[in-house]
Enzyme design. Structure first.
Site: not given
Length: 387
Positions: A312, A237
């Protein structure tokens, strides 16, 4: 990508026999038997179907709509979701922590589904523990690590049946779970308590129970994060993540994927730089080598994977966004071999589809590969007609 034509032919042959449900709630009936062993969930063995079954399904889409079937995008609520589904016929929507819960809580999702010409995937991250989008609607569940420490696999199976039914009642068709990362990281690290264990066999057993239970109630599952985030160097992230070399992952990180490759679950590929597998600075989620490893077998006798591959999030994680635009990332992922590109907003959908149409026209993204992905996703969500 020199192997792509062979892989596409293999996929089309496999999908031609796959008119059975891969796990979602929007299923069509089909003739299917199952086999089981001691370590994996039921493996579907499908009967053959006429090629016209697949051709008829594909014929209802324009090229742009086929490409849209390969997108799963986050939505803010019912209006946002209905708009993008009706206008572009995307394959799936993603319900995140920012999504208005009225979409599910008030039954608005039914209106969204009606805007789709084929069954729509309604996806969510609902692992339990700290990754739980609808705990206010269906209650809290323990983290994976706590689960493995306090429940037997059969107790977890029973608990998952209850939770899966609750998700299905809300209109969810696909859960981006279980997390099959093998990790001993602290609980609050990026994987941490999202992992069942640092023992790959324990991870296999609990993930197997989860997949079997969700399959029984009609909710699709997605194992993540291939080829394994459990020993990664950081959080994708916030930046690039490097894993141990591939040869070190074979007997640890890849074990649950190998054990569960025929479980009926899809696979999510992570934004992971893997020495010995991926080209430097090309994470697995956009890497042809990573997709090929999964498609052709994850080593040590693994079977090839014939289910859908999700990325993802390509739009909200710095491991990708610091390197390229969303249009670049989606094209790269699909060209590499992913079936569904995931990101968290609808803003760029039209721009991305414009770019993908150009990629098809130029030959960068072969139409045969697009068709194979459309059919693979259709089989997974039970959208193929009975033939």
């Amino acid at each position: 990508m020199r192997k792509t034509p062979l892989l596409v032919l293999t996929v089309l042959a496999a999908v031609a026999t796959a008119c059975s449900n891969g796990g979602s709630t929007e299923s069509a009936s089909s003739s299917t038997t199952t086999t089981t062993d001691a370590t994996t969930a039921a493996i579907p063995v499908t009967s053959s179907a006429p090629p016209d079954c697949n051709a008829g399904y594909l014929a209802q889409f324009t090229t742009r709509q086929k490409l849209a079937q390969l997108l799963t995008v986050g939505v803010t609520g019912a209006a946002d979701a209905t708009n993008v589904v009706r206008n572009e016929q995307i394959g799936g929507i993603f319900v995140g922590g920012w999504t208005d819960q009225a979409l599910l809580a008030s039954g608005q999702i039914a209106q969204v589904k009606q805007a789709a010409k084929v069954p729509l995937m309604v996806t969510i991250d609902e692992e339990g523990g700290r990754v739980s989008r609808v705990r206010d609607l269906i209650g809290a569940a323990p983290s994976a690590r706590e689960t493995a420490q306090t429940m037997s696999t059969e107790q977890f199976y029973d608990a998952t049946l209850t939770r899966g039914r609750a998700l299905k009642d809300l209109g969810v068709t696909v859960d981006f779970a279980p997390d099959v990362d093998v990790s001993s990281q602290p609980d609050d690290s990026v994987i941490g308590d999202r992992s069942f264990s640092d023992d790959p066999e324990v991870v296999t057993r609990y993930a197997d129970a989860y997949i079997r239970a969700m399959r029984e109630v009609g909710v699709g599952t997605v194992m993540k994060h291939f080829p394994g985030h459990g020993s990664g160097s950081g959080d994708s992230h916030t930046g690039a993540v490097r894993t141990p070399p591939l040869d070190q992952m074979q007997n640890v990180d890849l074990v649950p994927f190998r054990n569960l490759i025929g479980s009926g679950a899809a696979v999510m590929v992570g934004h992971l730089d893997v020495p010995g597998l991926t080209t430097p600075n090309v994470p697995a989620s956009i890497s042809p080598e990573a997709m090929r490893l999964l498609r052709e077998g994850t080593g040590y006798g693994a079977a090839p994977f014939q289910g859908p591959i999700f990325t993802d999030d390509l739009g909200g994680m710095a491991a990708i966004t610091s390197r390229m635009s969303i249009a670049d990332a989606v094209e790269a992922a699909l060209v590499a071999g992913a079936d569904s590109a995931l990101w968290i907003t609808t803003d760029a959908v039209s721009q991305v589809l414009d770019r993908l149409e150009q990629a098809v026209s130029s030959g960068r993204l072969p139409m045969a590969q697009v068709d194979a992905s459309v059919l693979r996703l259709a089989a997974y969500k039970g959208a193929l007609p009975r033939c």
